[in-house]
Design a protein around this motif. Structure first.
Motif, PDB file in Angstrom:
ATOM      1  N   VAL A 159       0.849  -1.202   0.000  1.00  0.00           N
ATOM      2  CA  VAL A 159       0.000   0.000   0.000  1.00  0.00           C
ATOM      3  C   VAL A 159       0.883   1.251   0.000  1.00  0.00           C
ATOM      4  O   VAL A 159       0.664   2.192  -0.781  1.00  0.00           O
ATOM      5  N   ARG A 160       1.913   1.254   0.852  1.00  0.00           N
ATOM      6  CA  ARG A 160       2.808   2.426   0.922  1.00  0.00           C
ATOM      7  C   ARG A 160       3.606   2.594  -0.370  1.00  0.00           C
ATOM      8  O   ARG A 160       3.796   3.712  -0.845  1.00  0.00           O
ATOM      9  N   THR A 161       4.055   1.452  -0.939  1.00  0.00           N
ATOM     10  CA  THR A 161       4.769   1.535  -2.220  1.00  0.00           C
ATOM     11  C   THR A 161       3.909   2.212  -3.282  1.00  0.00           C
ATOM     12  O   THR A 161       4.405   2.945  -4.130  1.00  0.00           O
ATOM     13  N   ALA A 162       2.608   1.946  -3.222  1.00  0.00           N
ATOM     14  CA  ALA A 162       1.691   2.530  -4.205  1.00  0.00           C
ATOM     15  C   ALA A 162       1.382   3.986  -3.888  1.00  0.00           C
ATOM     16  O   ALA A 162       0.573   4.616  -4.567  1.00  0.00           O
ATOM     17  N   GLY A 163       2.012   4.523  -2.839  1.00  0.00           N
ATOM     18  CA  GLY A 163       1.827   5.936  -2.523  1.00  0.00           C
ATOM     19  C   GLY A 163       0.603   6.218  -1.680  1.00  0.00           C
ATOM     20  O   GLY A 163       0.170   7.356  -1.566  1.00  0.00           O
ATOM     21  N   ALA A 164       0.025   5.183  -1.084  1.00  0.00           N
ATOM     22  CA  ALA A 164      -1.181   5.383  -0.276  1.00  0.00           C
ATOM     23  C   ALA A 164      -0.840   5.232   1.197  1.00  0.00           C
ATOM     24  O   ALA A 164       0.226   4.736   1.559  1.00  0.00           O
ATOM     25  N   GLN A 165      -1.777   5.671   2.019  1.00  0.00           N
ATOM     26  CA  GLN A 165      -1.578   5.645   3.462  1.00  0.00           C
ATOM     27  C   GLN A 165      -2.311   4.445   4.061  1.00  0.00           C
ATOM     28  O   GLN A 165      -3.429   4.137   3.664  1.00  0.00           O
ATOM     29  N   VAL A 166      -1.671   3.765   5.018  1.00  0.00           N
ATOM     30  CA  VAL A 166      -2.350   2.690   5.738  1.00  0.00           C
ATOM     31  C   VAL A 166      -3.034   3.311   6.953  1.00  0.00           C
ATOM     32  O   VAL A 166      -2.384   3.866   7.832  1.00  0.00           O
ATOM     33  N   VAL A 167      -4.353   3.225   6.979  1.00  0.00           N
ATOM     34  CA  VAL A 167      -5.121   3.841   8.066  1.00  0.00           C
ATOM     35  C   VAL A 167      -4.971   3.025   9.344  1.00  0.00           C
ATOM     36  O   VAL A 167      -4.781   3.574  10.430  1.00  0.00           O
ATOM     37  N   ALA A 168      -5.076   1.710   9.218  1.00  0.00           N
ATOM     38  CA  ALA A 168      -4.976   0.839  10.394  1.00  0.00           C
ATOM     39  C   ALA A 168      -4.873  -0.607   9.933  1.00  0.00           C
ATOM     40  O   ALA A 168      -5.255  -0.939   8.816  1.00  0.00           O
ATOM     41  N   LEU A 169      -4.326  -1.437  10.815  1.00  0.00           N
ATOM     42  CA  LEU A 169      -4.449  -2.878  10.669  1.00  0.00           C
ATOM     43  C   LEU A 169      -5.501  -3.333  11.682  1.00  0.00           C
ATOM     44  O   LEU A 169      -5.550  -2.798  12.791  1.00  0.00           O
ATOM     45  N   VAL A 170      -6.319  -4.290  11.258  1.00  0.00           N
ATOM     46  CA  VAL A 170      -7.428  -4.740  12.096  1.00  0.00           C
ATOM     47  C   VAL A 170      -7.328  -6.251  12.246  1.00  0.00           C
ATOM     48  O   VAL A 170      -7.267  -6.967  11.247  1.00  0.00           O
ATOM     49  N   THR A 171      -7.308  -6.739  13.486  1.00  0.00           N
ATOM     50  CA  THR A 171      -7.296  -8.193  13.681  1.00  0.00           C
ATOM     51  C   THR A 171      -8.297  -8.582  14.756  1.00  0.00           C
ATOM     52  O   THR A 171      -8.485  -7.840  15.732  1.00  0.00           O
ATOM     53  N   ASP A 172      -8.940  -9.733  14.563  1.00  0.00           N
ATOM     54  CA  ASP A 172      -9.897 -10.198  15.569  1.00  0.00           C
ATOM     55  C   ASP A 172      -9.184 -10.880  16.734  1.00  0.00           C
ATOM     56  O   ASP A 172      -9.823 -11.236  17.721  1.00  0.00           O
TER      57      ASP A 172
END
Lengths: 463, 407
Positions: free
Chosen positions: B173-186
């Motif tokens: 995602v970062r390589t594509a120039g976008a921001q990671v908002v959050a990682l979500v795990t149960d």
């Protein structure tokens, strides 16, 4: 051939305009295109044909055995089923005559079956018959335990709803109908024999007007000063199971309607999947096509009773459609001859089956359409599993190796089919439209393997 | 009907397992060895893993370089690698119908190796409610979009999962120039190396939402956000235009299933013994179709391992039955999942629970066969068990059970 999706609309005054390019509106436009002298427009608020109820339904070609005897719906479904079966064969629309079983799971439902058989006979459908549990389980060995019997309706079939709508619209456009997409109709007024429709793309003028706006038919009706009916969106959530589930079920398994309501159905699809649904939720919001945790849990609970092994299979799609429910249990097709206006409202889940008969009925209500001609037949790409798909046709691959180059592996869609869809009379407006035309990305991986490759073909065609 | 073409060994799938098997078999003189792959290029999943961690310690490689190396190795050894050819269905016990740009074909082999790999379960299979907007990915699609096609992804992405592949997806995602908002795990914590989880949180400032599920996708046309729900019932909307569903791998077992091969209830891949023999004589399986998923190195090791069993079969060795190898909770699955006393391939397992100081116990009909210290058991991460105990298995006895205890 004219298909537009942006820019101003033509300044001419059309003879007839159909609002709504769902299965009904497209069928009406196709029927109108048989009149060579007419200038016809088909306008659609969304970016593709068949984007509303027509794309998210149970994909059944009904016999009309359970319609209200004597109703307009009963008549048009009966006629439409015959017309559409013939049209599908001519146009290459996949149909499988699998037959239906209305399965009774309790005494109330079992007691209702003889009445349904009688109703079928009233509806001039003589082939239905009652089955005991032994014959029912012989026909459906994977059925869950506890079924008491069934009504067998051998004439019920499954069909591809997307290809049907697209075939009508394609034939209409090729015969001279102007299709205007992304063209939302707002206000409307009728002056000196001409309707002036204010749309998101400017004013459209037309002498005659057909309202086939589906969920929004009541809004347009009110804009024209009528107040005949109200459309309540009734949401139906559905689950689609992966292809290994197809061997679990041979018929359309319909619920038996009782005073307590109507359950869900389990049906094979022409693409080789199995469908479970729909829920029935009356809503206020005509855009609320989301699925819900509660709805999906309910479907799995009911589906697990009907066909326990189904729940072990992977789900390949979850979707929700909105049916146009009205206060009345019949179609609302009303002519206002003094205004040159016909409204086609309250077309419920049988609309796909009845579409060709509705089209013929509606054009019969319009004055002065002039002589008719035979339309050039249309031949649609085959998305069904009962006839050979392109990858199964050596002669086709020999002539064009692109049909042997598979891009979407789960659904076995070739680059040739994607190329054809992108260059078709009515090309898709996006990847979802491409999926409905080819099945690319519709399988179990949902694009894990092919998504980026399919998008690349789409972007290449657009640039 | 098309003419039947005959080969000695037919390998389905040109990923690390299939290519390694083909290279070893061709080099060992197995005769005509052919590898089919439905994609246009050989290499499998590493083709689009544009990060390091492949190859060997002395010769580290990126995924694409590793894929090229494996393909070149198989061809140099004398195997024929045919890409753009799909194995459609079985034409006999060891024969397959195929299709490609040259039309249909039927290939009969003396031995078949299924190396068809795995895929992530997409949003629909996970029954995530909501609308059906654009901007919904799996890691596989995201990596191909970014690394193979240079496609635009959105500006703000939520990554579902917190295991190794989830962090790889966040990197993409970062390589594509976008921001990671959050990682979500149960799950209650991340399932990756602690340093990697820490780096994501501190250096990239990406929050990790634990004990949290994605309850709904929002937006018409394009994704506008995801509604998340914490185990305690609180919900929140994370505005985003992209969501990546990571992990939750399942074997791409269509061909095995069409062939009526016995599948293992835990892995859902073909059931195999330590020589990677399936329930059908002459048909083997290797790589992630057996255990979705392990590293490319594990898959390649299995490819090399299966080669010797294939050679034995070509030489006429008997096809043993083996006894089932099953797991008790909290273990989810084990592979291989049948056992014969001569088996020597180490086992891979998965747990559903976090345990420290875990100990695996192997029994047959109540008789203890083996105890082994496993160490920390983390869901979605590989656990390993040696095969030092297989000689004690009674081939006439009941199923062999593996249990896991710990704190």
């Amino acid at each position: 051939m004219t298909v537009t999706s942006h820019g101003p609309l033509p300044a001419t005054t059309y003879d007839v305009t159909v609002v709504g390019a769902g299965v009904v509106g497209s069928a009406v436009a196709r029927e109108l295109s048989r009149h060579p002298g007419l200038r016809v427009a088909l306008v659609e608020a969304q970016d593709d044909v068949g984007q509303g109820t027509s794309k998210a339904n149970t994909a059944i070609l009904h016999t009309g055995f359970d319609a209200v005897p004597g109703s307009l719906e009963a008549r048009l479904v009966r006629e439409g089923a015959r017309l559409l079966a013939a049209y599908a064969a001519e146009s290459g629309i996949p149909v499988e005559p699998v037959g239906a079983l209305l399965v009774a799971w309790d005494e109330d439902q079992h007691a209702a079956l003889p009445g349904l058989l009688e109703k079928a006979e009233h509806n001039q459908y003589p082939d239905a018959r009652l089955l005991g549990p032994a014959e029912l389980y012989a026909r459906e060995p994977a059925l869950g335990p506890g079924a008491l019997g069934a009504l067998h309706v051998p004439g019920e079939s499954i069909i591809c709803p997307w290809t049907t709508t697209l075939a009508y619209a394609t034939q209409a456009v090729r015969a001279g109908v102007d299709l205007h997409l992304d063209c939302r109709v707002g206000a409307a007024r009728h002056e000196q024999g001409v309707h002036h429709l204010t749309t998101s793309r400017g004013t459209l003028r037309t002498r005659l007007l057909v309202n086939a706006a589906g969920l929004h038919a009541d809004t347009l009706d009110r804009a024209l000063g009528h107040d005949d009916f109200t459309v309540t969106p009734r949401r139906g959530q559905l689950l689609v199971f992966d292809k290994p589930a197809r061997s679990l079920v041979r018929h359309i398994l319909l619920p038996v309607p009782t005073a307590l309501g109507k359950g869900v159905l389990v049906a094979p699809t022409v693409y080789g999947n199995v469908l479970l649904g729909p829920t029935a939720e009356d809503l206020d919001d005509k855009r609320d096509t989301g699925s819900t945790a509660e709805g999906l849990a309910l479907l799995r609970e009911q589906g697990g009773r009907i066909l326990p092994a189904l729940l072990e299979e992977e789900v390949t799609a979850v979707y929700a459609g909105l049916r146009a429910a009205t206060e009345q249990d019949d179609y609302r097709i009303t002519a206002h001859p003094e205004e040159g206006y016909v409204t086609v409202g309250g077309i419920r889940s049988t609309g796909l089956t009845a579409s060709l008969a509705i089209a013929s009925y509606v054009t019969g209500l319009l004055p002065g359409l002039g002589p008719t001609r035979e339309l050039e037949p249309v031949r649609m790409p085959n998305l069904g599993e009962t006839f050979p798909r392109p990858y199964q046709r050596p002669e086709l691959i020999a002539a064009d190796p692109e049909y042997g180059t598979l891009v979407c592996h789960c659904e076995r869609v070739s680059r040739g089919e994607i190329r054809d869809a992108l260059a078709a009379t009515i090309p898709p407006a996006g990847l979802d439209g491409l999926r409905r035309r080819t099945r690319a990305r519709a399988g179990r991986c949902q694009g894990f393997f092919c998504g980026a490759a399919v998008r690349a073909l789409w972007e290449e065609a657009r640039s | 009907m098309t003419a039947v073409r005959e080969v000695d060994v037919l390998v389905v799938g040109a990923g690390p397992a299939g290519l390694a098997a083909a290279a070893r078999l061709a080099a060992a003189g197995a005769g005509r060895v052919e590898v089919l792959d439905r994609e246009q290029r050989a290499g499998g999943v590493p083709r689009h893993c544009a990060h390091g961690g492949f190859g060997t310690w002395s010769r580290p490689l990126t995924g694409p370089a590793y894929a090229r190396l494996l393909a070149a190795g198989a061809e140099r050894a004398g195997a024929v690698v045919r890409t753009g050819v799909t194995a459609l269905d079985w034409a006999g016990p060891r024969a397959l119908h195929t299709v490609g740009p040259h039309g249909p074909g039927t290939i009969a082999a003396r031995a078949v190796v299924l190396a068809t790999g795995a895929r992530e379960r997409p949003r629909a299979a996970r029954l995530v409610p909501g609308t059906r907007p654009a901007g919904v990915y799996t890691t596989g699609e995201l990596q191909q979009a970014v690394h193979l096609y240079g496609q635009h992804v959105g500006a703000r992405a939520v990554v579902v999962g917190a295991e190794d592949v989830s962090y790889a997806a966040a990197d993409t995602v970062r390589t594509a120039g976008a921001q990671v908002v959050a990682l979500v795990t149960d799950l209650p914590r991340a399932q990756t190396a602690p340093a990697r989880a820490l780096d994501s949180r501190l250096r990239h400032g990406v929050p990790l939402l634990t004990d949290t599920t994605v309850a709904e996708l929002l937006g018409h046309g394009r994704l506008s956000g995801v509604r998340v729900r914490h185990r305690d019932g609180r919900t929140a909307v994370l505005p985003c235009d992209t969501v990546v569903f990571t992990g939750d791998f399942v074997p791409d077992h269509e061909l095995a299933r069409r062939g009526g091969l016995t599948l293992d209830a835990g892995t859902r891949g073909p059931a195999v013994d330590g020589s990677l023999r399936t329930s059908r004589p002459g048909v083997f399986a290797a790589g992630s179709v057996l255990h979705a998923v392990e590293s490319a190195a594990t898959a390649a090791r299995e490819g090399a391992h299966v080669a010797s069993a294939v050679l034995d079969t070509l030489a006429g060795t008997w096809w043993p039955d083996g006894v089932p190898l099953v797991v008790d909770p909290p273990l989810r699955w084990i592979a291989p999942n049948r056992v014969v006393p001569a088996d020597s391939l180490p086992y891979v397992l998965r747990t559903t629970a976090f345990l420290s100081g875990a100990v695996a116990e192997v029994t047959q009909d109540g008789r203890p066969l083996h105890r082994e210290r496993i160490g920390a058991a983390v869901p979605n991460r590989t656990l390993r068990l040696t095969a030092r105990w297989t000689s004690r298995v009674d081939p006439e006895g009941g199923p062999v059970r593996v249990g896991l205890t710990g704190r």
